[in-house]
Motif scaffolding. Structure first.
Motif, PDB file in Angstrom:
ATOM      1  N   LEU A 185      39.539  22.735  15.248  1.00  0.00           N
ATOM      2  CA  LEU A 185      40.995  22.666  15.242  1.00  0.00           C
ATOM      3  C   LEU A 185      41.646  23.674  16.185  1.00  0.00           C
ATOM      4  O   LEU A 185      42.850  23.585  16.427  1.00  0.00           O
ATOM      5  CB  LEU A 185      41.530  22.919  13.821  1.00  0.00           C
ATOM      6  N   PHE A 186      40.850  24.595  16.721  1.00  0.00           N
ATOM      7  CA  PHE A 186      41.435  25.696  17.480  1.00  0.00           C
ATOM      8  C   PHE A 186      40.524  26.097  18.626  1.00  0.00           C
ATOM      9  O   PHE A 186      39.307  26.203  18.465  1.00  0.00           O
ATOM     10  CB  PHE A 186      41.654  26.896  16.550  1.00  0.00           C
ATOM     11  N   ALA A 187      41.120  26.298  19.794  1.00  0.00           N
ATOM     12  CA  ALA A 187      40.387  26.826  20.942  1.00  0.00           C
ATOM     13  C   ALA A 187      41.271  27.857  21.627  1.00  0.00           C
ATOM     14  O   ALA A 187      42.503  27.820  21.505  1.00  0.00           O
ATOM     15  CB  ALA A 187      40.021  25.709  21.913  1.00  0.00           C
ATOM     16  N   LYS A 188      40.644  28.769  22.320  1.00  0.00           N
ATOM     17  CA  LYS A 188      41.429  29.770  23.033  1.00  0.00           C
ATOM     18  C   LYS A 188      40.753  30.133  24.347  1.00  0.00           C
ATOM     19  O   LYS A 188      39.549  29.938  24.544  1.00  0.00           O
ATOM     20  CB  LYS A 188      41.643  31.024  22.187  1.00  0.00           C
ATOM     21  N   ALA A 189      41.565  30.643  25.247  1.00  0.00           N
ATOM     22  CA  ALA A 189      41.088  31.131  26.536  1.00  0.00           C
ATOM     23  C   ALA A 189      41.741  32.471  26.793  1.00  0.00           C
ATOM     24  O   ALA A 189      42.847  32.729  26.299  1.00  0.00           O
ATOM     25  CB  ALA A 189      41.448  30.132  27.637  1.00  0.00           C
ATOM     26  N   TRP A 190      41.083  33.322  27.551  1.00  0.00           N
ATOM     27  CA  TRP A 190      41.659  34.646  27.786  1.00  0.00           C
ATOM     28  C   TRP A 190      41.267  35.183  29.157  1.00  0.00           C
ATOM     29  O   TRP A 190      40.259  34.806  29.734  1.00  0.00           O
ATOM     30  CB  TRP A 190      41.239  35.634  26.704  1.00  0.00           C
ATOM     31  N   GLU A 191      42.111  36.079  29.635  1.00  0.00           N
ATOM     32  CA  GLU A 191      41.920  36.727  30.922  1.00  0.00           C
ATOM     33  C   GLU A 191      42.315  38.186  30.781  1.00  0.00           C
ATOM     34  O   GLU A 191      43.455  38.504  30.445  1.00  0.00           O
ATOM     35  CB  GLU A 191      42.792  36.062  31.988  1.00  0.00           C
ATOM     36  N   SER A 192      41.364  39.086  31.027  1.00  0.00           N
ATOM     37  CA  SER A 192      41.668  40.507  30.907  1.00  0.00           C
ATOM     38  C   SER A 192      41.140  41.293  32.100  1.00  0.00           C
ATOM     39  O   SER A 192      40.864  42.479  31.995  1.00  0.00           O
ATOM     40  CB  SER A 192      41.076  41.072  29.606  1.00  0.00           C
ATOM     41  N   SER A 193      40.999  40.614  33.244  1.00  0.00           N
ATOM     42  CA  SER A 193      40.522  41.311  34.434  1.00  0.00           C
ATOM     43  C   SER A 193      41.590  42.286  34.926  1.00  0.00           C
ATOM     44  O   SER A 193      42.768  41.942  35.002  1.00  0.00           O
ATOM     45  CB  SER A 193      40.178  40.313  35.542  1.00  0.00           C
ATOM     46  N   GLN A 194      41.188  43.489  35.232  1.00  0.00           N
ATOM     47  CA  GLN A 194      42.139  44.535  35.597  1.00  0.00           C
ATOM     48  C   GLN A 194      42.601  44.365  37.040  1.00  0.00           C
ATOM     49  O   GLN A 194      41.805  44.230  37.955  1.00  0.00           O
ATOM     50  CB  GLN A 194      41.495  45.907  35.410  1.00  0.00           C
ATOM     51  N   GLN A 195      43.911  44.361  37.245  1.00  0.00           N
ATOM     52  CA  GLN A 195      44.484  44.232  38.568  1.00  0.00           C
ATOM     53  C   GLN A 195      45.364  45.436  38.867  1.00  0.00           C
ATOM     54  O   GLN A 195      45.625  46.257  37.993  1.00  0.00           O
ATOM     55  CB  GLN A 195      45.286  42.925  38.665  1.00  0.00           C
ATOM     56  N   ARG A 196      45.836  45.501  40.098  1.00  0.00           N
ATOM     57  CA  ARG A 196      46.672  46.629  40.514  1.00  0.00           C
ATOM     58  C   ARG A 196      48.094  46.168  40.806  1.00  0.00           C
ATOM     59  O   ARG A 196      48.330  45.017  41.134  1.00  0.00           O
ATOM     60  CB  ARG A 196      46.082  47.281  41.768  1.00  0.00           C
ATOM     61  N   ARG A 315      46.252  39.535  30.132  1.00  0.00           N
ATOM     62  CA  ARG A 315      46.725  40.904  30.342  1.00  0.00           C
ATOM     63  C   ARG A 315      46.049  41.427  31.608  1.00  0.00           C
ATOM     64  O   ARG A 315      44.863  41.765  31.600  1.00  0.00           O
ATOM     65  CB  ARG A 315      46.432  41.779  29.115  1.00  0.00           C
ATOM     66  N   THR A 316      46.786  41.471  32.670  1.00  0.00           N
ATOM     67  CA  THR A 316      46.202  41.802  33.978  1.00  0.00           C
ATOM     68  C   THR A 316      46.054  43.301  34.210  1.00  0.00           C
ATOM     69  O   THR A 316      45.644  43.716  35.293  1.00  0.00           O
ATOM     70  CB  THR A 316      47.069  41.215  35.109  1.00  0.00           C
ATOM     71  N   TRP A 317      46.371  44.106  33.218  1.00  0.00           N
ATOM     72  CA  TRP A 317      46.324  45.562  33.377  1.00  0.00           C
ATOM     73  C   TRP A 317      45.173  46.198  32.595  1.00  0.00           C
ATOM     74  O   TRP A 317      45.017  47.415  32.612  1.00  0.00           O
ATOM     75  CB  TRP A 317      47.638  46.156  32.862  1.00  0.00           C
ATOM     76  N   SER A 318      44.375  45.407  31.906  1.00  0.00           N
ATOM     77  CA  SER A 318      43.298  45.972  31.082  1.00  0.00           C
ATOM     78  C   SER A 318      41.976  45.329  31.432  1.00  0.00           C
ATOM     79  O   SER A 318      41.919  44.285  32.058  1.00  0.00           O
ATOM     80  CB  SER A 318      43.587  45.773  29.592  1.00  0.00           C
ATOM     81  N   ALA A 319      40.910  45.966  30.989  1.00  0.00           N
ATOM     82  CA  ALA A 319      39.571  45.423  31.219  1.00  0.00           C
ATOM     83  C   ALA A 319      38.780  45.375  29.916  1.00  0.00           C
ATOM     84  O   ALA A 319      37.556  45.454  29.917  1.00  0.00           O
ATOM     85  CB  ALA A 319      38.830  46.261  32.252  1.00  0.00           C
TER      86      ALA A 319
END
Length: 445
Positions: A185-196, A315-319
């Motif tokens: 019933l549930f799926a998720k995707a995520w992006e946490s690669s750190q950018q500048r 969250r493009t500011w964290s790793a």
């Protein structure tokens, strides 16, 4: 693409992606000497440089043209490819020169997002097949138009979502379609690669050797600014799709694929497309000129007898890792769940115990080879634009629309509009296309 076609194709997309590489025996539409495929690679600085190297190393490929609007980049990339293939490709600044060449079979696009749709459309009209980087276009209407034109001209168009050609994908689909995680019933995707951050640079003159007016293309005329050019163009509404369209499309594609496969495993109706999209977030971290958010949460709600939820977080500011992966996707059922990373997938039982792991990873050369093979067979490639690439990209476009509108939106696939929300509908396309690069006019050609 109408609603009925979309639902039917969506139900077959996951299986089709795994099976497309099985039929590679027919001749291509325009057979090169010795069955070699002649290509032009356009936009070769960043991701396009990887594509250039990948295609140049395929034994069946002849890179005849290297195309870029930056003379410095064009020269260095051509020097580089000459060492690989033993001869010097022709250098051009205008991709249309390659489209006019009857020897060219395909256009490979590593261009910025705002230069995905128009070259793809014109290549299809010229009888060429296309490999285009993700997402499909700059906005939802561009993606739909690309699909319509490719179908009209019976062209092979592969989106650059390389995970679809990963060697671990067939076993993942088999596991999920066997019903091993139960009712999903549930799926998720995520992006946490750190950018500048990109700072607040002042406008300047364009660098020497850069055709800046053509680089702008259909986008509004603006002064040159280094923050809106190489690499960081993707953070501006005029040219990019933010990190949702940059990296998120990979993860959302896998999450949607996994949820679809698990749904099939239960014998349920096709997943179809979400009817409701909500998006929250903003620029919480970077103090710079980026227009897209650096923190984002998007929810896609699927209606039907058994409703489902797909969610994306960025969250493009964290790793920091989620579920043991810095970026990935997961699908959860009442009998277990599966975590999909860049290099592996892991299955867990209902008590959280890991019971299986398959390692593989992205497959750039395999994805390019799949495109070449499907040019010969005319079978749908692993990331076929119509059945895989556009549905995944559309999730990104609609998520961005919901964030920019600042409210929950209801999307009608039949009309490609948000129900009762003309204000939000303006985000589905550009306010205006700068001449001569007018989408609607070009698509009629």
């Amino acid at each position: 693409m109408d609603r009925r076609e979309f639902l039917s194709l969506s139900s077959q997309a996951a299986l089709g992606a795994a099976a497309a590489s099985a039929a590679f025996h027919a001749m291509p539409a325009q057979a090169a000497p010795n069955d070699r495929v002649v290509v032009c690679v356009a936009g070769v600085r960043g991701r396009g440089n990887s594509l250039l190297n990948t295609f140049a190393r395929l034994p069946q490929v002849d890179v005849k043209y290297v195309c870029d609007l930056d003379e410095t980049v064009l020269g260095s990339r051509t020097d580089q490819i000459e060492k690989i293939i033993g001869r010097r490709p022709q250098t051009i600044k205008d991709f249309r020169q390659a489209l006019d060449d009857d020897q060219v079979d395909a256009l490979v696009l590593g261009t910025p997002d705002h230069w995905h749709a128009i070259p793809t459309i014109m290549a299809c009209q010229a009888g060429k097949d296309v490999y285009v980087e993700k997402p499909d276009g700059h906005n939802a209407i561009e993606g739909k138009t690309m699909v319509d034109v490719a179908r009209r001209h019976s062209r092979i168009v592969q989106l650059g979502t390389q995970a679809r050609s990963g060697k671990h994908i067939p076993s993942l689909l088999e596991y999920l379609q066997a019903g091993n995680i139960g009712k999903a019933l549930f799926a998720k995707a995520w992006e946490s690669s750190q950018q500048r951050g990109i700072g607040h640079p002042s406008d300047t003159a364009p660098p020497a050797g850069v055709d800046y007016d053509t680089w702008l293309g259909p986008a509004p005329k603006r002064p040159f600014n280094p923050a809106r050019f190489h690499g960081s163009w993707r953070w501006f509404f005029d040219y990019g799709t933010g990190d949702l369209g940059n990296d998120g499309v990979h993860r959302l594609d896998l999450a949607r694929m996994a949820l679809q496969a698990a749904t099939e495993g239960r014998g349920e109706k096709p997943l179809g497309f979400p009817q409701t999209i909500s998006s929250v977030g903003g620029k919480y971290y970077f103090d710079d000129d980026q227009q897209f958010p650096d923190v984002l949460q998007v929810n896609y709600e699927y209606a039907g007898k058994t409703p489902k939820l797909l969610t994306y977080e960025m969250r493009t500011w964290s790793a920091y890792h989620t579920e043991g992966e810095p970026e990935g996707a997961a699908v959860f059922g009442d009998g277990g769940y599966v975590i999909i990373g860049n290099g592996r997938w892991r299955a867990f039982d209902r008590k959280g115990k890991q019971i299986r792991e398959e390692q593989a990873g992205y497959n750039d050369s395999g994805h390019a080879q799949n495109f070449i093979d499907c040019m010969h067979s005319r079978a749908k490639p692993a990331a076929d634009l119509e059945t895989v690439g556009h549905p995944a990209s559309l999730l990104c476009h609609l998520g961005n629309c919901a964030w920019r509108a600042g409210r929950t939106l209801k999307f009608d696939l039949g009309s490609y509009t948000f129900v009762g929300d003309d204000d939000a509908n303006r985000y589905l396309t550009r306010p205006e296309y700068r001449k001569p690069w007018v989408l609607e006019e070009i698509a009629k050609g």
